[in-house]
Design an enzyme around this catalytic site. Structure first.
Site, PDB file in Angstrom:
ATOM      1  N   ARG A 137       0.852  -1.203   0.000  1.00 47.00           N
ATOM      2  CA  ARG A 137       0.000   0.000   0.000  1.00 47.00           C
ATOM      3  C   ARG A 137       0.883   1.247   0.000  1.00 47.00           C
ATOM      4  O   ARG A 137       1.751   1.400   0.837  1.00 47.00           O
ATOM      5  CB  ARG A 137      -0.904   0.002   1.222  1.00 47.00           C
ATOM      6  CG  ARG A 137      -1.838   1.197   1.278  1.00 47.00           C
ATOM      7  CD  ARG A 137      -2.653   1.226   2.557  1.00 47.00           C
ATOM      8  NE  ARG A 137      -3.711   0.229   2.570  1.00 47.00           N
ATOM      9  CZ  ARG A 137      -4.429  -0.072   3.654  1.00 47.00           C
ATOM     10  NH1 ARG A 137      -4.191   0.543   4.800  1.00 47.00           N
ATOM     11  NH2 ARG A 137      -5.382  -0.981   3.598  1.00 47.00           N
ATOM     12  N   ARG A 251      -4.218   4.256  17.174  1.00 46.06           N
ATOM     13  CA  ARG A 251      -5.042   3.557  16.174  1.00 46.06           C
ATOM     14  C   ARG A 251      -4.851   4.260  14.839  1.00 46.06           C
ATOM     15  O   ARG A 251      -4.217   5.313  14.772  1.00 46.06           O
ATOM     16  CB  ARG A 251      -6.520   3.625  16.611  1.00 46.06           C
ATOM     17  CG  ARG A 251      -7.451   2.585  16.013  1.00 46.06           C
ATOM     18  CD  ARG A 251      -7.165   1.214  16.515  1.00 46.06           C
ATOM     19  NE  ARG A 251      -8.222   0.261  16.180  1.00 46.06           N
ATOM     20  CZ  ARG A 251      -8.267  -0.475  15.075  1.00 46.06           C
ATOM     21  NH1 ARG A 251      -7.358  -0.347  14.143  1.00 46.06           N
ATOM     22  NH2 ARG A 251      -9.252  -1.350  14.887  1.00 46.06           N
ATOM     23  N   LYS A 252      -5.417   3.696  13.780  1.00 44.07           N
ATOM     24  CA  LYS A 252      -5.370   4.382  12.490  1.00 44.07           C
ATOM     25  C   LYS A 252      -6.098   5.721  12.569  1.00 44.07           C
ATOM     26  O   LYS A 252      -6.961   5.915  13.422  1.00 44.07           O
ATOM     27  CB  LYS A 252      -5.997   3.507  11.405  1.00 44.07           C
ATOM     28  CG  LYS A 252      -7.504   3.436  11.486  1.00 44.07           C
ATOM     29  CD  LYS A 252      -8.140   2.501  10.472  1.00 44.07           C
ATOM     30  CE  LYS A 252      -8.180   3.066   9.069  1.00 44.07           C
ATOM     31  NZ  LYS A 252      -9.155   2.276   8.209  1.00 44.07           N
ATOM     32  N   GLY A 509     -16.594  -6.468   2.124  1.00 42.27           N
ATOM     33  CA  GLY A 509     -16.563  -7.896   2.435  1.00 42.27           C
ATOM     34  C   GLY A 509     -16.812  -8.270   3.881  1.00 42.27           C
ATOM     35  O   GLY A 509     -17.013  -9.442   4.205  1.00 42.27           O
ATOM     36  N   CYS A 514     -14.466  -1.135   4.708  1.00 42.29           N
ATOM     37  CA  CYS A 514     -13.481  -0.438   3.874  1.00 42.29           C
ATOM     38  C   CYS A 514     -14.146   0.052   2.588  1.00 42.29           C
ATOM     39  O   CYS A 514     -13.727   1.037   2.000  1.00 42.29           O
ATOM     40  CB  CYS A 514     -12.330  -1.369   3.515  1.00 42.29           C
ATOM     41  SG  CYS A 514     -11.539  -2.108   4.950  1.00 42.29           S
ATOM     42  N   GLY A 515     -15.186  -0.661   2.144  1.00 38.80           N
ATOM     43  CA  GLY A 515     -15.921  -0.267   0.937  1.00 38.80           C
ATOM     44  C   GLY A 515     -17.025   0.734   1.238  1.00 38.80           C
ATOM     45  O   GLY A 515     -17.803   1.080   0.366  1.00 38.80           O
TER      46      GLY A 515
HETATM   47 FE1  SRM Z   1      -9.632  -0.940   5.421  1.00 45.06          FE
HETATM   48  C1  SRM Z   1      -8.401  -3.190   7.637  1.00 45.06           C
HETATM   49  C2  SRM Z   1      -8.359  -2.669   2.876  1.00 45.06           C
HETATM   50  C3  SRM Z   1     -10.209   1.710   3.417  1.00 45.06           C
HETATM   51  C4  SRM Z   1     -11.721   0.363   7.773  1.00 45.06           C
HETATM   52  N1  SRM Z   1      -8.519  -2.615   5.298  1.00 45.06           N
HETATM   53  C5  SRM Z   1      -8.077  -3.388   6.333  1.00 45.06           C
HETATM   54  C6  SRM Z   1      -7.079  -4.439   5.840  1.00 45.06           C
HETATM   55  C7  SRM Z   1      -5.705  -3.861   6.010  1.00 45.06           C
HETATM   56  C8  SRM Z   1      -7.194  -5.779   6.611  1.00 45.06           C
HETATM   57  C9  SRM Z   1      -6.125  -6.751   6.215  1.00 45.06           C
HETATM   58  O1  SRM Z   1      -5.035  -6.716   6.775  1.00 45.06           O
HETATM   59  O2  SRM Z   1      -6.359  -7.539   5.311  1.00 45.06           O
HETATM   60  C10 SRM Z   1      -7.526  -4.560   4.365  1.00 45.06           C
HETATM   61  C11 SRM Z   1      -6.458  -4.958   3.381  1.00 45.06           C
HETATM   62  C12 SRM Z   1      -7.056  -5.875   2.325  1.00 45.06           C
HETATM   63  C13 SRM Z   1      -6.282  -5.906   1.046  1.00 45.06           C
HETATM   64  O3  SRM Z   1      -5.579  -6.912   0.771  1.00 45.06           O
HETATM   65  O4  SRM Z   1      -6.419  -4.966   0.265  1.00 45.06           O
HETATM   66  C14 SRM Z   1      -8.152  -3.194   4.149  1.00 45.06           C
HETATM   67  N2  SRM Z   1      -9.232  -0.519   3.536  1.00 45.06           N
HETATM   68  C15 SRM Z   1      -8.802  -1.400   2.608  1.00 45.06           C
HETATM   69  C16 SRM Z   1      -8.874  -0.825   1.219  1.00 45.06           C
HETATM   70  C17 SRM Z   1      -7.792  -1.318   0.287  1.00 45.06           C
HETATM   71  C18 SRM Z   1     -10.251  -1.148   0.624  1.00 45.06           C
HETATM   72  C19 SRM Z   1     -10.353  -0.937  -0.865  1.00 45.06           C
HETATM   73  O5  SRM Z   1     -10.502  -1.932  -1.573  1.00 45.06           O
HETATM   74  O6  SRM Z   1     -10.234   0.207  -1.321  1.00 45.06           O
HETATM   75  C20 SRM Z   1      -8.834   0.677   1.555  1.00 45.06           C
HETATM   76  C21 SRM Z   1      -7.437   1.218   1.634  1.00 45.06           C
HETATM   77  C22 SRM Z   1      -7.420   2.708   1.825  1.00 45.06           C
HETATM   78  C23 SRM Z   1      -6.035   3.272   1.786  1.00 45.06           C
HETATM   79  O7  SRM Z   1      -5.576   3.618   0.687  1.00 45.06           O
HETATM   80  O8  SRM Z   1      -5.413   3.379   2.854  1.00 45.06           O
HETATM   81  C24 SRM Z   1      -9.456   0.659   2.937  1.00 45.06           C
HETATM   82  N3  SRM Z   1     -10.698   0.772   5.595  1.00 45.06           N
HETATM   83  C25 SRM Z   1     -10.899   1.675   4.605  1.00 45.06           C
HETATM   84  C26 SRM Z   1     -11.958   2.573   4.972  1.00 45.06           C
HETATM   85  C27 SRM Z   1     -12.556   3.640   4.063  1.00 45.06           C
HETATM   86  C28 SRM Z   1     -12.004   5.006   4.229  1.00 45.06           C
HETATM   87  O9  SRM Z   1     -10.884   5.213   4.707  1.00 45.06           O
HETATM   88  O10 SRM Z   1     -12.749   5.914   3.866  1.00 45.06           O
HETATM   89  C29 SRM Z   1     -12.410   2.170   6.208  1.00 45.06           C
HETATM   90  C30 SRM Z   1     -13.606   2.751   6.998  1.00 45.06           C
HETATM   91  C31 SRM Z   1     -13.306   4.119   7.469  1.00 45.06           C
HETATM   92  C32 SRM Z   1     -12.512   4.158   8.725  1.00 45.06           C
HETATM   93  O11 SRM Z   1     -11.378   3.693   8.754  1.00 45.06           O
HETATM   94  O12 SRM Z   1     -13.025   4.690   9.683  1.00 45.06           O
HETATM   95  C33 SRM Z   1     -11.599   1.048   6.602  1.00 45.06           C
HETATM   96  N4  SRM Z   1      -9.969  -1.321   7.378  1.00 45.06           N
HETATM   97  C34 SRM Z   1     -10.911  -0.698   8.164  1.00 45.06           C
HETATM   98  C35 SRM Z   1     -10.920  -1.307   9.457  1.00 45.06           C
HETATM   99  C36 SRM Z   1     -11.811  -0.906  10.667  1.00 45.06           C
HETATM  100  C37 SRM Z   1     -11.128   0.162  11.490  1.00 45.06           C
HETATM  101  C38 SRM Z   1     -11.570   0.214  12.911  1.00 45.06           C
HETATM  102  O13 SRM Z   1     -11.411   1.275  13.536  1.00 45.06           O
HETATM  103  O14 SRM Z   1     -11.994  -0.789  13.465  1.00 45.06           O
HETATM  104  C39 SRM Z   1      -9.956  -2.356   9.423  1.00 45.06           C
HETATM  105  C40 SRM Z   1      -9.574  -3.307  10.550  1.00 45.06           C
HETATM  106  C41 SRM Z   1      -8.682  -2.671  11.562  1.00 45.06           C
HETATM  107  O15 SRM Z   1      -8.071  -1.631  11.314  1.00 45.06           O
HETATM  108  O16 SRM Z   1      -8.596  -3.251  12.631  1.00 45.06           O
HETATM  109  C42 SRM Z   1      -9.393  -2.334   8.099  1.00 45.06           C
HETATM  110 FE1  SF4 Z   2     -11.141  -6.792   4.040  1.00 45.13          FE
HETATM  111 FE2  SF4 Z   2     -11.847  -4.300   4.591  1.00 45.13          FE
HETATM  112 FE3  SF4 Z   2     -13.197  -5.656   2.775  1.00 45.13          FE
HETATM  113 FE4  SF4 Z   2     -13.368  -6.341   5.382  1.00 45.13          FE
HETATM  114  S1  SF4 Z   2     -14.125  -4.500   4.464  1.00 45.13           S
HETATM  115  S2  SF4 Z   2     -13.157  -7.702   3.599  1.00 45.13           S
HETATM  116  S3  SF4 Z   2     -11.278  -5.818   6.072  1.00 45.13           S
HETATM  117  S4  SF4 Z   2     -11.028  -5.074   2.651  1.00 45.13           S
END
Ligand code: SRM
Ligand code: SF4
Length: 592
Positions: A137, A251-252, A509, A514-515
């Site tokens: 990333r 946290r993030k 998913g 994230c979507g």
């Molecule tokens: Fe996300 C975790 C993918 C945007 C909320 N997210 C993950 C992980 C890293 C989990 C993992 O290790 O597998 C996913 C990686 C999967 C992969 O192989 O791609 C993942 N998140 C993504 C992406 C790639 C989704 C996409 O297809 O576009 C987005 C990457 C953005 C970037 O460039 O950095 C992505 N994730 C988001 C968003 C949307 C946003 O930012 O507007 C959210 C919801 C908004 C938020 O964060 O408040 C989001 N992702 C999460 C969470 C829940 C966070 C929480 O506070 O609990 C997790 C799990 C965690 O962090 O524990 C997570």
């Molecule tokens: Fe993975 Fe984020 Fe999609 Fe859940 S919402 S399946 S953590 S990429």
């Protein structure tokens, strides 16, 4: 076009300062390490933690103690305290070298290093779905890339065959896929040569800076936010080299800057949203702050009014101070209560503003200013051909369904950007691309390029609104497969129905969202379902999300809908007819 100073190198004048902006590191002098208290020292000794390599260095003693107190029950705090993720910025090259020489294998590496700490170098081990391979990333502030960067990225995956692909993320960012550890270590090293980086992109770090895909070319923007996004990114990452002071946040945290009434970066779902407004005192453009928006498994919330106005020249210092306040005071006990919102709610917006102002060196930050509009503003669709504010030029937006693309596409995007535009491309949080600065008399010729048969400039009303997270193909947390299914479903629905306007369908998913299903017209979140009495992949259905001015989060409408096409297709077809005015295409038989 604007001349920007950017370590990202994506300025429209093509200038790349490659990690060393002229506006200089000296603007953020290195922070002093808070002296170690005896209490913390004793715990470090007892647990054999080396303070120098731990992730506790820049924290206050109070924050160090809170982190150490929960290190056993909160695994992430334990991992960060023991050894900071920033150590991987150098260790990854050493590990890669050992693997290359055959002296070790990825399977033998420390589990916390490979599965967790490497995320500080942008390397996400896909242990569950593709063991031994990594997703990488990046950070692409404001989603802007040059043709040189596009070619570099294509080069990294071109030889990986089917497993090598890329995604545009919901933060207008790039993720590369399919590399092993040695490949991704080399990419990590090489990124800075093209003004990109992957530092601090996962785990408890600041995510990609989002802004406007039409920044600098938009006739309606109040301010071009690219420069600010680059500067904030440079501050966070120390010009892409890594910033040890910000590697141990609780946290993030997501930051977005919105320069127009469209709110392209969805500030309401960012932990920190800066919305451009006019300062009534000076007439200059500054920002009102919204705080705390986030999604997670346990809680989904829009941000609340931060009651703060930040002048343009305060923005970078404000973000820096806010991140330090979050680092030192944010909750570390329970990861479900560690996002910024919890601190803001605990203190209230006014105390939060005062604490950030104090961290800026005793600045009294102003309270939010009011900006009223009498008319209604509908968020613009940036796909298609649109006149720029620069006379004689248009931007051309093309739809990349679900954001998935391949090495050849990187090269084609670069060629198209060089041939017709100014050699740059913008990505959107809807996972699409725009080409700016296309001379109006070149648009028709450009539209005939074969790449736009694949990624359409005039995509259908469902395809152009489609967003999807990674899903089960690569993500270990996924409950269902998303991207491929999302594309197949939309294709079939578009064959059957006509739609009076765009419908935004978001797939995610699992409940991490994230979507972003909560911002969609129709959100589909992976969840359990039954088909013929047997457990199967299913979705929870969300309806009613609105974006732009006065946004609303979607709420759950139904759950347990099986993903099987025999169930999902007619289900969605009915929703679209009943709630979105879709009509069956003439001559197409739609079963009752
Ligand atoms: Fe996300 C975790 C993918 C945007 C909320 N997210 C993950 C992980 C890293 C989990 C993992 O290790 O597998 C996913 C990686 C999967 C992969 O192989 O791609 C993942 N998140 C993504 C992406 C790639 C989704 C996409 O297809 O576009 C987005 C990457 C953005 C970037 O460039 O950095 C992505 N994730 C988001 C968003 C949307 C946003 O930012 O507007 C959210 C919801 C908004 C938020 O964060 O408040 C989001 N992702 C999460 C969470 C829940 C966070 C929480 O506070 O609990 C997790 C799990 C965690 O962090 O524990 C997570
Ligand atoms: Fe993975 Fe984020 Fe999609 Fe859940 S919402 S399946 S953590 S990429």
């Amino acid at each position: 076009s604007a001349t920007l100073t950017s370590s990202n190198g994506a300025s429209t004048n093509g200038a790349s300062s490659n990690g060393a902006s002229s506006n200089g590191a000296s603007r953020w002098p290195a922070a002093e390490v808070p002296p170690l208290s005896d209490e913390v020292k004793a715990i470090l000794e007892e647990r054999s933690i080396d303070f120098e390599t731990s992730g506790l260095k820049f924290l206050t003693n109070e924050a160090r103690l809170r982190s150490l107190a929960v290190a056993k029950k909160n695994k992430a705090e334990g991992i960060k305290a023991q050894k900071g993720g920033h150590k991987m910025w150098t260790e990854v090259t050493e590990l890669a070298e050992l693997i290359r020489k055959g002296e070790t294998k990825w399977e033998d590496l420390d589990l916390d290093d490979i599965d967790v700490r490497l995320k500080w170098s942008g390397m996400f081990h896909r242990r569950k779905r593709a063991p031994g391979t990594f997703m990488m990333r990046l950070k692409v502030p404001n989603g802007e890339l040059t043709s040189k960067q596009l070619r570099f990225l294509g080069d990294q995956i071109v030889n990986l065959g089917e497993k090598g692909c890329a995604d545009i993320t919901t933060r207008a960012n790039i993720q590369l896929r399919g590399m092993d550890l040695t490949d991704s270590a080399a990419i990590f090293e090489g990124l800075t040569s093209v003004g990109l980086s992957a530092v601090q992109t996962g785990m408890d770090n600041v995510r990609n800076m989002t802004g406007s895909p039409i920044a600098g070319i938009d006739p309606h923007e109040l301010i071009d936010v690219r420069q600010l996004n680059y500067e904030i990114n440079d501050m966070i990452t120390n010009f892409g080299k890594g910033n040890e002071e910000l590697v141990n946040l609780p946290r993030k945290i997501n930051i977005g800057l919105s320069p127009s009434r469209d709110d392209f970066p969805h500030t309401h779902i960012n932990d920190v949203g800066l919305k451009a407004v006019h300062d009534p005192e000076t007439g200059e453009v500054g920002f009102n702050v919204e705080l705390g928006g986030y999604f997670s498994v346990k809680r989904n919330t829009m941000s609340i009014d931060g009651n703060t106005f930040v002048a343009r020249d305060q923005v970078v210092a404000y973000c820096k101070a806010l991140l330090e306040v979050f680092r030192d005071y944010g909750g570390r006990e329970d990861r479900q209560k560690a996002r910024l919102m919890w601190l803001v709610e605990d203190w209230g917006a006014d105390k939060f503003r005062e604490m950030v102002g104090a961290r800026m060196g005793g600045v009294t930050l102003r309270t939010a200013v009011e900006e009223k509009y009498d008319d209604v503003w509908e968020r613009r669709d940036v796909l298609g051909v649109h006149p720029q504010k620069q006379e004689g030029f248009s931007w051309v937006g093309a739809c990349i369904p679900t954001g998935r693309f391949f090495a050849d596409d990187f090269y084609e995007f670069a060629r198209v950007a060089d041939t017709y535009g100014d050699g740059t491309l913008r990505m959107t949080v809807e996972q699409d691309v725009l080409f700016p600065f296309i001379p109006n008399d070149k648009v028709e010729e450009m539209k005939k390029e074969p790449i736009f048969q694949k990624y359409k400039i005039d995509a259908g009303n469902l395809t152009r609104g489609l967003v999807s997270c990674t899903g089960a193909q690569f993500c270990g947390l996924a409950v269902i497969e998303t991207k491929n299914r999302a594309m197949a479903v939309v294709e079939k629905l578009e064959q059957q129905l006509d739609f009076p306007k765009k419908i935004r369908i978001h797939w995610t998913g699992c409940p991490n969202s994230c979507g972003q299903v909560q911002v969609a017209d129709i959100g589909l979140m992976g969840g359990p379902a039954k088909l013929n009495g047997k457990a199967t992949e299913g979705v929870r259905v969300f309806l009613g999300g609105t974006i732009g001015e006065n946004p609303q989060l979607a709420s759950q409408f139904e759950k347990g809908i099986a993903c099987d096409e025999s169930v999902l297709l007619p289900y969605l077809r009915d929703i679209m007819i009943e709630k979105f005015g879709a009509t069956p295409k003439p001559g197409v038989l739609v079963e009752a």
